[in-house]
Design a protein around this motif. Structure first.
Motif, PDB file in Angstrom:
ATOM      1  N   GLU A  40      10.625  10.014  -0.779  1.00 61.09           N
ATOM      2  CA  GLU A  40       9.517  10.088   0.206  1.00 61.09           C
ATOM      3  C   GLU A  40      11.494   9.517   1.075  1.00 61.09           C
ATOM      4  OE1 GLU A  40       6.795   7.422   2.676  1.00 61.09           O
ATOM      5  OE2 GLU A  40       6.584   9.075   2.187  1.00 61.09           O
ATOM      6  N   ASP A  41      11.991   8.785   0.720  1.00 58.70           N
ATOM      7  CA  ASP A  41      13.124   8.025   1.409  1.00 58.70           C
ATOM      8  C   ASP A  41      13.738   6.306   0.598  1.00 58.70           C
ATOM      9  OD1 ASP A  41      14.707   7.363   4.135  1.00 58.70           O
ATOM     10  OD2 ASP A  41      12.899   6.899   5.326  1.00 58.70           O
ATOM     11  N   THR A  42      14.190   5.933   1.194  1.00 63.93           N
ATOM     12  CA  THR A  42      15.085   5.378   0.780  1.00 63.93           C
ATOM     13  C   THR A  42      14.875   3.677   1.844  1.00 63.93           C
ATOM     14  OG1 THR A  42      17.232   5.308   1.364  1.00 63.93           O
ATOM     15  CG2 THR A  42      16.861   6.273  -0.480  1.00 63.93           C
ATOM     16  N   GLY A  43      15.289   2.619   0.317  1.00 66.81           N
ATOM     17  CA  GLY A  43      15.384   1.347   1.558  1.00 66.81           C
ATOM     18  C   GLY A  43      16.144   0.464   0.857  1.00 66.81           C
ATOM     19  N   GLY A  44      16.233  -1.480   1.085  1.00 69.33           N
ATOM     20  CA  GLY A  44      16.975  -1.789   1.204  1.00 69.33           C
ATOM     21  C   GLY A  44      18.687  -1.353   0.336  1.00 69.33           C
ATOM     22  N   ARG A  45      19.455  -0.421   1.589  1.00 69.80           N
ATOM     23  CA  ARG A  45      20.903   0.039   1.755  1.00 69.80           C
ATOM     24  C   ARG A  45      20.605   1.165   0.589  1.00 69.80           C
ATOM     25  NH1 ARG A  45      23.928  -5.655   1.852  1.00 69.80           N
ATOM     26  NH2 ARG A  45      23.504  -6.146   3.783  1.00 69.80           N
ATOM     27  N   GLY A  46      19.810   1.945   0.460  1.00 71.48           N
ATOM     28  CA  GLY A  46      19.867   2.839  -0.671  1.00 71.48           C
ATOM     29  C   GLY A  46      19.312   2.877  -1.655  1.00 71.48           C
ATOM     30  N   GLY A  47      19.715   1.937  -1.992  1.00 69.81           N
ATOM     31  CA  GLY A  47      18.925   1.329  -3.073  1.00 69.81           C
ATOM     32  C   GLY A  47      17.760   1.256  -4.029  1.00 69.81           C
ATOM     33  N   SER A  59      13.847   3.615  -3.611  1.00 74.18           N
ATOM     34  CA  SER A  59      13.596   4.690  -3.514  1.00 74.18           C
ATOM     35  C   SER A  59      12.036   4.485  -3.580  1.00 74.18           C
ATOM     36  CB  SER A  59      14.128   5.840  -4.733  1.00 74.18           C
ATOM     37  OG  SER A  59      15.484   5.989  -4.246  1.00 74.18           O
ATOM     38  N   PHE A  60      11.245   5.279  -2.851  1.00 68.28           N
ATOM     39  CA  PHE A  60       9.897   5.309  -2.597  1.00 68.28           C
ATOM     40  C   PHE A  60      10.049   6.856  -2.744  1.00 68.28           C
ATOM     41  CE2 PHE A  60      11.761   1.682  -0.979  1.00 68.28           C
ATOM     42  CZ  PHE A  60      10.644   1.052  -1.145  1.00 68.28           C
ATOM     43  N   TYR A  61       8.592   7.014  -3.240  1.00 71.43           N
ATOM     44  CA  TYR A  61       7.763   8.164  -3.571  1.00 71.43           C
ATOM     45  C   TYR A  61       6.873   8.054  -3.378  1.00 71.43           C
ATOM     46  CZ  TYR A  61      12.118   8.647  -6.595  1.00 71.43           C
ATOM     47  OH  TYR A  61      13.124   8.472  -7.392  1.00 71.43           O
ATOM     48  N   ASN A  62       5.848   9.592  -3.394  1.00 67.89           N
ATOM     49  CA  ASN A  62       4.645  10.164  -3.268  1.00 67.89           C
ATOM     50  C   ASN A  62       4.721  10.710  -4.477  1.00 67.89           C
ATOM     51  OD1 ASN A  62       3.947  10.079  -0.287  1.00 67.89           O
ATOM     52  ND2 ASN A  62       5.353  11.251  -0.022  1.00 67.89           N
ATOM     53  N   LEU A  63       2.553  10.683  -5.198  1.00 67.43           N
ATOM     54  CA  LEU A  63       3.136  10.895  -6.463  1.00 67.43           C
ATOM     55  C   LEU A  63       1.437  11.748  -6.407  1.00 67.43           C
ATOM     56  CD1 LEU A  63       2.871  10.955  -9.254  1.00 67.43           C
ATOM     57  CD2 LEU A  63       1.630   9.001  -9.579  1.00 67.43           C
ATOM     58  N   TYR A  64       1.219  13.522  -6.753  1.00 73.21           N
ATOM     59  CA  TYR A  64       0.123  14.060  -6.847  1.00 73.21           C
ATOM     60  C   TYR A  64      -0.006  14.511  -8.036  1.00 73.21           C
ATOM     61  CZ  TYR A  64       1.392  14.686  -2.437  1.00 73.21           C
ATOM     62  OH  TYR A  64       1.677  14.248  -0.314  1.00 73.21           O
ATOM     63  N   LEU A  65      -0.983  13.675  -8.612  1.00 67.97           N
ATOM     64  CA  LEU A  65      -1.901  14.382 -10.043  1.00 67.97           C
ATOM     65  C   LEU A  65      -1.803  15.447 -10.281  1.00 67.97           C
ATOM     66  CD1 LEU A  65      -3.628  10.500 -10.312  1.00 67.97           C
ATOM     67  CD2 LEU A  65      -1.455  11.289 -11.062  1.00 67.97           C
ATOM     68  N   VAL A  66      -1.902  16.396 -11.224  1.00 71.96           N
ATOM     69  CA  VAL A  66      -1.676  17.629 -11.114  1.00 71.96           C
ATOM     70  C   VAL A  66      -3.068  17.458 -12.567  1.00 71.96           C
ATOM     71  CG1 VAL A  66      -1.671  19.780 -12.665  1.00 71.96           C
ATOM     72  CG2 VAL A  66       0.479  18.650 -11.516  1.00 71.96           C
ATOM     73  N   ASN A  67      -3.826  19.070 -11.654  1.00 76.95           N
ATOM     74  CA  ASN A  67      -4.690  18.594 -12.946  1.00 76.95           C
ATOM     75  C   ASN A  67      -5.180  20.684 -12.831  1.00 76.95           C
ATOM     76  OD1 ASN A  67      -7.648  20.154 -13.376  1.00 76.95           O
ATOM     77  ND2 ASN A  67      -9.174  18.086 -12.494  1.00 76.95           N
ATOM     78  N   PRO A  68      -4.933  21.223 -13.968  1.00 74.45           N
ATOM     79  CA  PRO A  68      -4.081  22.827 -13.790  1.00 74.45           C
ATOM     80  C   PRO A  68      -6.064  23.321 -14.311  1.00 74.45           C
ATOM     81  CG  PRO A  68      -3.999  21.711 -16.360  1.00 74.45           C
ATOM     82  CD  PRO A  68      -4.076  20.824 -14.758  1.00 74.45           C
ATOM     83  N   LYS A  69      -6.501  23.101 -14.378  1.00 72.92           N
ATOM     84  CA  LYS A  69      -8.198  23.226 -15.057  1.00 72.92           C
ATOM     85  C   LYS A  69      -8.546  23.611 -13.354  1.00 72.92           C
ATOM     86  CE  LYS A  69      -9.088  20.831 -19.326  1.00 72.92           C
ATOM     87  NZ  LYS A  69     -10.202  20.393 -19.763  1.00 72.92           N
TER      88      LYS A  69
END
Length: 149
Positions: A46-53, A55-65
């Motif tokens: 998603e983006d960074t903070g702390g002068r780029g050190g 990192s932040f993410y979005n997590l999506y749990l996969v359900n293949p069924k």
């Protein structure tokens, strides 16, 4: 807009879509198993903070069924997340004036919660031993602390 679907000779089918504001970088999508079910989940930068050190993410749990993705609420507040398969925890590593760790797990509703208190990264830190100690001393009634509390 992010789409997941299937392209077929007869018709295209969209299983899931979501509008996300992302910083455009290369390789901002990875697949890692974050809920220990043996299926790689979708991790989107998603983006960074702390002068780029940091990192932040979005997590999506996969359900293949069911051909579904479940967004993990507040996951984008966990700094530099990493899944530790041995202890089945999410390890956050924040880069600040003092670098620190925080442990998380996902509850049954797929919301992350903190385990124990944050602890500093030091030269003599045995991270494996520290995680084991925190999990051993963790009282399940105390572990339901939402992110930000």
């Amino acid at each position: 807009m992010i789409y997941f679907g299937k392209i077929d000779k007869k018709a295209d089918k969209i299983f899931w879509k979501e509008n996300l504001a992302l910083r455009q970088i290369s390789n901002n999508i990875t697949y890692e198993d974050y809920n220990n079910d043996g299926i790689k989940d979708l991790l989107i930068f998603e983006d960074t903070g702390g002068r780029g050190g940091n990192s932040f993410y979005n997590l999506y749990l996969v359900n293949p069924k069911n051909h579904t993705l479940t967004k993990v609420g507040d996951f984008n507040k966990i700094v530099n997340p990493n899944y530790n398969k041995k202890y089945k925890v999410i390890v956050s590593y924040g880069l600040t004036g003092t670098n620190y760790y925080q442990l998380y797990k996902l509850n049954k509703k797929h919301i992350p919660y903190k385990i124990g208190k944050p602890f500093d990264d030091t030269e003599d830190l045995d991270l494996d031993k520290k995680i084991a100690t925190i999990l051993k001393n963790n009282n399940p009634k105390q572990q339901i602390k939402k992110i930000g509390n």
